[in-house]
Design an enzyme around this catalytic site. Structure first.
Site, short mmCIF file in Angstrom:
data_model
loop_
_atom_site.label_atom_id
_atom_site.label_comp_id
_atom_site.label_asym_id
_atom_site.label_seq_id
_atom_site.Cartn_x
_atom_site.Cartn_y
_atom_site.Cartn_z
N ARG A 89 0.84 -1.21 -0.15
CA ARG A 89 0.33 -0.56 -0.08
C ARG A 89 1.03 1.36 -0.51
O ARG A 89 0.55 2.12 1.07
CB ARG A 89 -0.98 -0.03 1.06
CG ARG A 89 -2.35 -0.67 1.27
CD ARG A 89 -2.75 -0.84 0.06
NE ARG A 89 -4.24 -1.36 0.20
CZ ARG A 89 -5.38 -1.43 0.73
NH1 ARG A 89 -5.77 -1.11 1.75
NH2 ARG A 89 -5.85 -2.67 1.17
N ARG A 119 -6.75 11.96 -6.70
CA ARG A 119 -8.41 10.68 -6.86
C ARG A 119 -9.31 11.95 -6.78
O ARG A 119 -10.73 11.01 -6.59
CB ARG A 119 -8.09 9.72 -5.27
CG ARG A 119 -7.38 8.79 -5.55
CD ARG A 119 -8.41 7.82 -6.46
NE ARG A 119 -9.62 7.61 -5.58
CZ ARG A 119 -10.12 7.50 -4.86
NH1 ARG A 119 -9.22 6.32 -3.88
NH2 ARG A 119 -11.11 7.18 -4.49
N TYR A 141 -14.61 -12.00 0.94
CA TYR A 141 -15.55 -10.43 0.14
C TYR A 141 -16.82 -11.07 -0.73
O TYR A 141 -17.65 -10.51 -0.78
CB TYR A 141 -14.11 -9.67 -1.00
CG TYR A 141 -13.12 -8.62 0.27
CD1 TYR A 141 -13.81 -7.73 0.58
CD2 TYR A 141 -12.50 -9.47 0.26
CE1 TYR A 141 -12.82 -6.90 2.02
CE2 TYR A 141 -11.05 -9.24 1.21
CZ TYR A 141 -11.58 -7.51 2.17
OH TYR A 141 -10.72 -7.33 2.96
O1 CP3 Z 1 0.20 0.97 -3.35
C1 CP3 Z 1 -0.30 -1.08 -2.89
O2 CP3 Z 1 0.55 -1.53 -2.33
C2 CP3 Z 1 -1.17 -1.08 -4.38
C3 CP3 Z 1 -2.48 -1.07 -4.96
C4 CP3 Z 1 -3.37 -1.63 -3.73
C5 CP3 Z 1 -4.73 -1.45 -3.35
N1 CP3 Z 1 -5.35 -2.60 -2.83
C6 CP3 Z 1 -4.67 -0.61 -3.47
C7 CP3 Z 1 -6.12 0.41 -2.56
C8 CP3 Z 1 -3.21 -3.74 -3.40
C9 CP3 Z 1 -2.62 -4.21 -3.60
C10 CP3 Z 1 -4.54 -4.08 -3.05
C11 CP3 Z 1 -4.72 -5.13 -2.56
C12 CP3 Z 1 -6.22 -5.43 -2.06
N2 CP3 Z 1 -6.72 -5.02 -1.77
C13 CP3 Z 1 -6.08 -6.25 -0.31
C14 CP3 Z 1 -4.85 -6.70 -0.10
C15 CP3 Z 1 -3.44 -6.64 0.39
C16 CP3 Z 1 -4.02 -5.81 1.52
O3 CP3 Z 1 -3.99 -5.09 1.99
O4 CP3 Z 1 -4.14 -6.88 2.23
C17 CP3 Z 1 -7.24 -5.97 -0.10
C18 CP3 Z 1 -7.57 -7.49 0.89
C19 CP3 Z 1 -7.63 -5.08 -0.86
C20 CP3 Z 1 -9.48 -4.72 -0.27
C21 CP3 Z 1 -9.68 -3.55 0.12
N3 CP3 Z 1 -9.30 -2.18 -1.25
C22 CP3 Z 1 -9.38 -3.19 1.05
C23 CP3 Z 1 -9.67 -4.18 2.54
C24 CP3 Z 1 -9.89 -1.55 0.56
C25 CP3 Z 1 -9.47 -1.11 2.02
C26 CP3 Z 1 -10.54 0.35 2.90
C27 CP3 Z 1 -10.02 1.75 2.76
O5 CP3 Z 1 -10.88 2.27 2.34
O6 CP3 Z 1 -10.07 2.05 4.10
C28 CP3 Z 1 -10.07 -1.64 -0.23
C29 CP3 Z 1 -9.62 0.15 -1.28
C30 CP3 Z 1 -7.97 0.13 -1.80
N4 CP3 Z 1 -7.44 -1.05 -2.11
C31 CP3 Z 1 -7.30 1.22 -1.14
C32 CP3 Z 1 -6.49 1.79 -1.56
C33 CP3 Z 1 -4.96 2.82 -2.06
C34 CP3 Z 1 -7.55 2.97 -0.46
C35 CP3 Z 1 -8.94 3.50 -1.53
C36 CP3 Z 1 -8.80 5.34 -1.30
O7 CP3 Z 1 -8.22 5.93 -1.94
O8 CP3 Z 1 -10.29 5.05 -0.78
#
Ligand code: CP3
Length: 350
Positions: free
Chosen positions: A37, A50, A161
């Protein structure tokens, strides 16, 4: 299928980069470091981009996905980019209705809970992955000698999910389905494995130099259930990459008891969370598996001397593995001061 000769791993760009060398078990002069992340809300330049763009739209707009992927590389000088996307993107591209709710995570309009729900899932049309290939190609063209890591969600985490309909604490509903409807479960996990596998192949063919399979919520399983009901499907996801010589990293939160079994699905490198020291992880894996990890994200907000001592401890313990890539034990929390991440990169490289 083999990689083509113009792939970054083969044409001299990333094949001898510190990250790829470490993933292959070698110890480069400087220890490589990147952060799960690393792209995202900790960066003001991300928050700015964004504005007015939904998360999943940003993921599917190649110029945006590429720019967001590059931001942390420019800022922190990390040893790898990780492709900006999400584990739910392949499901969306296969026609599943999903949104990412800010501060919450992926939410599915129609959770998958019955045999009929699973039977209605459609395969992923490779054509639908065009925006992914395009974004990866654009990114790799900018990255030069810095490798891009592709990724996918492992079948269990993805299925959690889908079954829950959104984030959950213990994946209770998903685990109930696993016990009570093993056939439905297996069909669902195979579908997840195949869409994840195709997502990985698209990224690798377009230029990713390594991949990471995230089984983030696997820590809610017993080893026995993992081995019986999950591992074969994770193996199936990675088997899509058979013949492509790219390093494969596997990671899960709370996976200390599962490390050996998780490695057994065909991973080359194990990501370790912050709950288990790297020397213990290495011992559990037999001492010959490259490791990635495992700074505690909680220490990103600690006073500098406390954080520095922690970084040093992680580096010292990483010496017990054949090679080590520094990372966090899970993702960068959104409230992290990005300067702290830059400082960690300097410390690790210094
Ligand atoms: O920088 C990176 O790591 C690359 C991008 C990346 C994202 N999601 C971007 C993202 C990666 C590798 C993921 C994988 C992902 N998504 C996982 C596996 C990794 C982990 O963290 O365990 C999981 C479980 C998800 C599902 C998911 N998507 C979650 C739990 C969330 C967060 C919710 C939140 O708002 O806190 C997301 C959204 C997400 N994916 C964001 C990002 C940057 C946040 C979105 C935003 O900017 O509002």
């Amino acid at each position: 299928m083999p990689l083509t000769s113009d792939h970054p791993l083969l044409d001299g760009r990333t094949g001898t980069s510190p990250l790829v060398r470490a993933y292959r078990g070698d110890r480069p002069e400087t220890t490589p470091v990147w952060f799960m992340r690393q792209a995202g809300r900790s960066l003001p330049e991300y928050r700015e981009l964004r504005v007015g763009n939904e998360m999943l739209d940003a993921c599917l707009t190649p110029s945006l996905a590429s720019e967001i992927t590059l931001q942390p590389v420019r800022r922190h000088h990390v040893d790898a980019a990780i492709f900006f996307s999400d584990i739910v993107i392949p499901a969306k591209l296969a026609g599943v209705e999903v949104a990412i709710v800010p501060g919450k995570g992926p939410v599915f309009a129609n959770p998958i809970r019955t045999a009929a729900d699973v039977a209605a899932l459609r395969p992923l049309d490779p054509e639908a992955l065009a925006p992914i290939r395009e974004a990866v190609a654009m990114t790799v063209a900018e990255l030069g000698s810095t490798p891009l890591i592709g990724f996918a969600g492992a079948p269990f985490t993805l299925a959690s999910y889908l079954v829950e309909g959104g984030p959950s604490k213990d994946q209770l509903r998903a685990r109930t389905l696993m016990y009570t409807e093993p056939q439905v479960w297996a069909t669902l996990l195979n579908w997840c494995a195949d869409i994840a596998g195709e997502f990985l192949v698209a990224q690798v063919e377009a230029g990713a130099s390594a991949v990471q399979l995230f089984d983030s919520w696997v820590g809610s399983l017993s080893e026995q259930q993992y081995v019986r009901r999950v591992a074969p499907h994770s193996k199936r996801a990675l088997s899509h990459l058979r013949g492509y010589d790219v390093p494969k990293v596997h990671f899960g939160v709370g996976s200390g008891e599962l490390l050996r079994a998780m490695h057994g699905i065909g991973a080359d490198v194990m990501g370790v969370d912050w709950r288990i020291p790297l020397d213990t992880a290495s011992e559990r894996l037999g001492g010959d598996v490259p490791l990635q990890g495992n700074l505690d994200p909680a220490l990103l907000g600690a006073p500098a001397h406390v954080l520095e001592a922690h970084v040093q401890d992680v580096l010292d313990r990483g010496l017990s593995a054949p090679s080590h890539v520094v990372n966090l034990g899970h993702g960068v929390p959104p409230e992290t001061d990005p300067d702290v991440l830059t400082r960690i990169v300097e410390l690790v490289h210094g």
